[in-house]
Scaffold this motif. Structure first.
Motif, PDB file in Angstrom:
ATOM      1  N   ALA A  94       6.479   5.336  -4.901  1.00 61.34           N
ATOM      2  CA  ALA A  94       5.937   6.573  -4.346  1.00 61.34           C
ATOM      3  C   ALA A  94       6.966   7.699  -4.461  1.00 61.34           C
ATOM      4  N   THR A 152       0.804  -1.227   0.000  1.00 57.36           N
ATOM      5  CA  THR A 152       0.000   0.000   0.000  1.00 57.36           C
ATOM      6  C   THR A 152       0.836   1.276   0.000  1.00 57.36           C
ATOM      7  N   ALA A 153       2.136   1.181   0.281  1.00 58.46           N
ATOM      8  CA  ALA A 153       2.982   2.374   0.276  1.00 58.46           C
ATOM      9  C   ALA A 153       3.282   2.859  -1.133  1.00 58.46           C
ATOM     10  N   VAL A 154       2.985   2.036  -2.134  1.00 56.83           N
ATOM     11  CA  VAL A 154       3.277   2.416  -3.517  1.00 56.83           C
ATOM     12  C   VAL A 154       2.028   2.223  -4.372  1.00 56.83           C
ATOM     13  N   ALA A 178      10.835  -1.670  -0.444  1.00 57.93           N
ATOM     14  CA  ALA A 178      10.403  -0.312  -0.118  1.00 57.93           C
ATOM     15  C   ALA A 178      11.514   0.481   0.558  1.00 57.93           C
TER      16      ALA A 178
END
Length: 250
Positions: free
Chosen positions: A250, A11-13, A114
């Motif tokens: 991101a 979900t961070a990207v 990440a």
């Protein structure tokens, strides 16, 4: 909004496993077909691709000509690669692009370190899986500075073992390339071997020592309203489109 599947650990990207729902294609390709090589209207395909890119941040969408190889293309700071380049995986550190992989039963794979800001996407049919597409993609990410013990893997919508009946010749060829692959086969009541493609890929990822493995558990063959499936279309004597899996940084 075009629907897509996401993975909690990613979900961070920006990322998404898209199906056939949404889009403007019609007929056998109804919905979100993103392939220019199956006979669909080029303008419809372009519109579908644009809609996908817009859904994840309006960045350039990078794709390649997938040929069931184990070649990995690094998307670096030079000009974006030509989409006719033959490869079956993409890796990058760039935050201004989206990596796209087309499938219609084969496995779409996402890779993410990440902490070091490196992402990858791969197309894995049985040839790529057994040939080493996972190993090659991880190696290409490591060249960019990734660490395999920090790389997360997500396996997207793929034909399930239940629906992937193969022949004895297929089984022999796989076992000749990897004698430890017997675990990936099961015999149906009809006496035919069935191959577990996502299971094989997950096992390979564990052998490589990746940090985390997530399988969406979605079968492309089993849900005709939701996914394109080459095998289902072949059984029905029709044509089919290709769905896309897209990841960025991101």
């Amino acid at each position: 909004m075009i629907p897509f599947e996401s993975v909690p650990s990613f979900t961070a990207v920006p990322h998404g496993f898209f199906g056939r729902q949404g889009g403007v294609s019609t007929g056998d390709f109804a919905g979100l077909n993103v392939s220019h090589t199956v006979g669909d209207d080029p303008a419809a395909v372009d519109g579908n691709r644009e809609a996908v890119a817009n859904a994840l941040g309006r960045r350039p969408l990078v794709t390649v000509k997938q040929v069931h190889s184990t070649r990995v293309l690094t998307v670096d700071l030079q000009a974006l690669p030509d989409p006719v380049i033959e490869a079956d995986a993409l890796v990058t550190r760039r935050t201004d692009v989206l990596l796209g992989i087309l499938t219609a039963d084969c496995a779409p794979l996402f890779f993410l370190d990440a902490e070091n800001g490196i992402a990858g996407a791969a197309h894995a049919g049985w040839k790529g899986a057994v040939g080493g597409i996972l190993t090659n993609t991880v190696a290409a990410m490591e060249t960019l500075g990734a660490r395999r013990d920090r790389i997360r893997l997500a396996i997207g919508p793929t034909i399930s073992q239940e629906n992937y009946e193969v022949g004895e010749e297929f089984k022999s060829e796989v076992l000749n390339q990897n004698g430890k692959a017997g675990f990936a086969f099961a015999t149906s009541p009809r006496g035919k071997p069935h191959f577990d493609l996502p299971g094989y890929l997950a096992a390979e990822a564990r052998t490589l020592g990746l940090a985390q493995i997530t399988d969406t558990g979605l079968c492309t063959y089993a849900e005709p309203a939701r996914f394109f499936s080459h095998r289902r279309a072949t059984h029905q004597g029709t044509r089919t489109g290709r769905q896309i899996a897209v990841i960025g940084l991101a």
